[in-house]
Scaffold this motif. Structure first.
Motif: not given
Length: 215
Positions: A22-23, A137-139, A141, A163
């Protein structure tokens, strides 16, 4: 054949802790729109080497500090701290990846340091034998966990809609050990799937001399 392709694409959507990229900016249809990689993809530079000693054998790793400095410095820092000693190869997905660096015996999570920036936009591809950062999920991370691709997995690369997962090195020796790990029987342990039925321990990751590589 079509079933295998579908399964591989599905695996590419959930690599580590729910690895859905994501991102980036959203386009008009809600899809992620990342800027393209500018210029040619650089050739990977092996600047530092390590030996990963596991309970199933040794794997030589080379990392690129020049093009992926944050990922490389992060990995080296964990090695210098002895963080990986006694952790597990805790996730094995046949014909996809093996993953380690975040759990100790009994699938006990080992907390890492602050997360780092995702350097997947450098453009290195998740080809067989490459070493990459696992993330949530966060880019941005990724912490301590990493994976080795056991097949070519371009669906994990940085793209306009993903990403991606940052490749920062590759296997220099012992790919046969990686392949052996990649076919072990797996099970579910609590909330975790694809866990080796018999624990595979990373006994130590130690700095080593880099071999003479062909230009």
């Amino acid at each position: 054949m079509k079933k295998q392709i579908r399964e591989k694409l599905a695996l590419g959507i959930l690599l580590l802790l729910g690895l859905t990229a994501c991102g980036g900016e959203e386009g008009s249809n809600g899809a992620i729109v990342n800027p393209p990689v500018t210029g040619p993809v650089p050739e990977m530079s092996i600047d530092a080497c390590f030996t990963m000693i596991t309970s199933l054998g040794e794997v030589g790793l080379g990392i690129d500090s020049r093009h992926t400095p944050q990922s490389a410095a992060n990995f080296i820092g964990y090695v210098d701290d002895g963080f990986y000693d006694g952790t597990l190869i805790h996730r094995v997905i046949h014909n996809f990846i093996i993953q380690g660096g975040g759990f100790t015996s009994g699938m006990v999570p080992k907390p890492g340091k602050a997360p780092i920036k995702n350097e997947a936009s450098v453009g290195f591809s998740n080809l067989r034998g490459t070493l990459a950062m696992a993330r949530a999920r966060q880019s941005d991370s990724a912490t301590s966990q990493f994976f080795i691709n056991t097949l070519d997995n371009p669906q994990l690369d940085y793209s306009a809609s993903s990403e991606g997962y940052a490749v920062f090195g590759r296997v220099l020796s012992g790919m046969e050990v990686v392949d052996q790990i990649g076919i072990v029987a797996t099970t579910r342990v609590g909330d975790y799937s694809d866990v080796p039925l018999e624990e595979i321990v990373i006994e130590r990751i130690a700095p080593s001399e880099c071999p003479m590589l062909e230009e």
